[in-house]
Enzyme design. Structure first.
Site, PDB file in Angstrom:
ATOM      1  N   GLY A   1       0.871  -1.358  -0.027  1.00  0.00           N
ATOM      2  CA  GLY A   1      -0.049  -0.017   0.091  1.00  0.00           C
ATOM      3  C   GLY A   1       0.757   1.228  -0.235  1.00  0.00           C
ATOM      4  O   GLY A   1       1.950   1.203  -0.599  1.00  0.00           O
ATOM      5  N   SER A   2       0.394   2.301   0.633  1.00  0.00           N
ATOM      6  CA  SER A   2       0.954   3.565   0.401  1.00  0.00           C
ATOM      7  C   SER A   2       2.276   3.601   1.547  1.00  0.00           C
ATOM      8  O   SER A   2       2.214   2.707   2.531  1.00  0.00           O
ATOM      9  CB  SER A   2       0.018   4.875   0.738  1.00  0.00           C
ATOM     10  OG  SER A   2      -0.565   4.574   2.212  1.00  0.00           O
ATOM     11  N   SER A   3       3.157   4.534   1.626  1.00  0.00           N
ATOM     12  CA  SER A   3       4.023   4.687   2.352  1.00  0.00           C
ATOM     13  C   SER A   3       3.504   5.290   3.832  1.00  0.00           C
ATOM     14  O   SER A   3       3.837   4.777   5.078  1.00  0.00           O
ATOM     15  CB  SER A   3       5.088   5.636   2.132  1.00  0.00           C
ATOM     16  OG  SER A   3       5.887   5.218   0.881  1.00  0.00           O
TER      17      SER A   3
ATOM     18  N   GLY B   1       2.485   2.130   5.792  1.00  0.00           N
ATOM     19  CA  GLY B   1       3.591   1.491   6.127  1.00  0.00           C
ATOM     20  C   GLY B   1       4.197   2.063   7.425  1.00  0.00           C
ATOM     21  O   GLY B   1       4.599   1.413   8.513  1.00  0.00           O
TER      22      GLY B   1
ATOM     23  N   GLU C   1       5.603  -3.426   1.267  1.00  0.00           N
ATOM     24  CA  GLU C   1       5.896  -2.881  -0.402  1.00  0.00           C
ATOM     25  C   GLU C   1       4.812  -1.755  -0.400  1.00  0.00           C
ATOM     26  O   GLU C   1       3.591  -1.784  -0.822  1.00  0.00           O
ATOM     27  CB  GLU C   1       5.160  -4.065  -1.288  1.00  0.00           C
ATOM     28  CG  GLU C   1       6.177  -5.228  -1.157  1.00  0.00           C
ATOM     29  CD  GLU C   1       7.665  -5.292  -1.908  1.00  0.00           C
ATOM     30  OE1 GLU C   1       7.613  -4.207  -2.479  1.00  0.00           O
ATOM     31  OE2 GLU C   1       8.097  -6.300  -1.972  1.00  0.00           O
TER      32      GLU C   1
END
Length: 505
Positions: A237-239, A242, A259
């Site tokens: 997904g998006s940073s 994360g 990822e």
């Protein structure tokens, strides 16, 4: 704009039934097709109790699955690959309906699943450890790899089934049950894939509990991430996502495989084959409507050839057929939803405010009688320099172009963004090619020469650095993420020598 297909609800139901999938209907989750913006089904989400029950079932199955010989575990993945071959057309079409991918990309995603199953089946007989020379006489030292535990997989809409398979195929042959939380935008494809996985388990005589599916929103994902029985959380997904997941897992000493965002560049050098470069750029930038983590978002072109490249891109972009991904002639389908369109429009506005010049695209395309579908023209925007806006990933077909003079400066621009997933360089100069892929070159997990940054094969480990998260999935030695390492020393002598010459006694 090609014709938008109607009656997708009935077609999705037919495809699900053909794959033996039972849809938990009647709840608060709505499956929507970005092709029309209309509902496909209403689904029942998992509540806290059902999530708990499914994690428990997976955890209990681990006791049996971890002691099952790895080649026997591989038999289940083999059966899954066979079922995917049998249902490739149906699952590929469902991917197109629910995620908006053009037909060839939907089919390609299922082929990627088949490929990783093939790789994993072979890998199930090659989970190699090491024999290590011991300094002590009469001792044998070895390194072994053992199953890790329950693997939680959180996947994104843009690869709604392939990313699960990257994780699941390897995790299963490594002895790990898998609990999958798919994107809220891709629940139907997950339900279909889960049905095939359960059928594969039954065909191979494996416990069906080793594959679990949980549906729902943020609260379901948070419960999966917090659970101490989930040994590894693989999250795509998006940073931003994360940054939220990693501390929670780390606090309980679990493992993460992340990822996250990409902000991928292509350097186009003076020696580049421009015809090849344009083909690579257009697919990488406009394919999947710019909604791949490996989508090309920045072109860094030498000033001597910049005008020619921009003109070629303008011409190529003017020919891109936009419309229903179910029409064979379409190359650019819809954005996933309104939020994606708003991000695209806002980034374009900011680019113009920063002195950018729009050379191609930039407009929303009417979708006939479907106002809730979001089709846009892939855009090419030249900026006077790499401004701060370009350091942010916009998940849409928006390509920035900047010029460079010195190749070292081009590499510095490639590396200047916080993300580090994929990169590419178009050049016929062997020195530039070697420098770009060297330790002094691209700082990304993927560094390509004379191909774009998207379209990775499953044989190589996939993933990136920096805010991309550092995870590796798919090929090479990515299987090790799903196992734990054990170093063992066996003394077959009658003495007890200590290491490093230590004496005690």
């Amino acid at each position: 704009m090609t014709t938008v297909t109607t009656n997708l609800t009935a077609r999705a139901a037919e495809l699900l039934a053909a794959m033996g999938a039972e849809v938990p209907e009647g709840g608060d989750l709505t499956a929507i097709s970005p092709i029309t913006g209309e509902p496909l089904a209403r689904l029942a989400a998992d509540d806290a109790a059902s999530v708990e029950a499914k994690i428990t079932a997976a955890h209990e199955a681990f006791a049996t699955w971890r002691t099952t010989p790895a080649p026997v575990r591989g038999a289940m993945v083999y059966e899954l690959g066979q079922l995917l071959r049998q249902h490739k057309a149906a699952l590929g079409e469902l991917v197109s309906i629910e995620a908006g991918k053009i037909r060839s990309e939907g089919l390609g995603e299922v082929q990627e699943m088949i490929d990783i199953c093939d790789l994993a089946v072979g890998q199930s007989r090659q989970l190699f450890g090491l024999t290590i020379a011991s300094e002590r006489p009469g001792h044998r030292m070895m390194e072994q790899w053992h199953p890790l535990g329950v693997v939680g997989v959180i996947s994104a809409f843009n690869f709604p089934v392939a990313v699960w398979s990257w994780n699941a195929a390897l995790a299963l042959i490594c002895g790990d049950p898998v609990v999958w939380k798919p994107s809220e935008n891709a629940n139907l494809t997950a339900i279909a894939t889960h049905a095939l996985a359960r059928q594969a388990a039954e065909a191979a005589g494996a416990p069906v509990e080793v594959v679990q599916l949980i549906l729902g929103g943020r609260e379901v994902g948070e419960q999966l991430v917090r659970d101490e029985r989930v040994a590894l959380v693989s999250a795509t997904g998006s940073s931003r996502m994360g940054h939220e997941v990693a501390p929670v897992v780390a606090a309980r000493f679990g493992r993460c495989l992340l990822e996250l965002g990409g902000n991928n560049a292509a350097i186009v050098a003076p020696s580049a084959d421009l015809e090849l470069a344009v083909r690579g750029i257009v697919f990488s930038a406009a394919g999947t409507a710019g909604q791949r983590c490996t989508t090309l978002r920045r072109v860094i072109v030498h000033e001597d050839i910049a005008d020619e490249l921009i003109e070629r891109l303008r011409a190529a972009y003017s020919t891109l057929p936009i419309g229903s991904p179910l029409e064979e002639s379409t190359l650019v389908g819809p954005l996933i939803d309104q939020r994606a369109y708003e991000g695209y429009a806002a980034a374009l506005k900011s680019a113009v405010s920063a002195g950018g010049t729009i050379h191609a695209g930039g407009s929303r395309v009417a979708a006939d009688e479907h106002p809730d579908a979001y089709y846009v023209e892939p855009a090419v925007v030249e900026l006077p320099e790499q401004v701060e806006l370009m350091h942010t990933e916009t998940f849409a077909p928006l390509l920035y172009v900047v010029r460079y003079r010195d190749f070292d400066d081009a590499i510095a621009m490639n590396n200047a963004v916080p993300q580090g997933l994929s990169s590419s360089c178009f050049t016929l100069d062997v020195r530039e090619a070697e420098l770009f892929t060297s330790a002094a070159g691209s700082d990304c997990g993927i560094a390509n020469v004379n191909i774009g940054p998207s379209g990775a094969e499953i044989g190589g480990a996939f993933g990136g650095e920096k805010e991309t998260g550092g995870g590796r999935e798919s090929g090479s030695d990515a299987w090790r993420a799903y196992m734990r390492r054990s170093t063992s020393t066996v003394n077959y002598s009658t003495e007890l020598p200590l290491a490093q010459g230590v004496t005690f006694g």
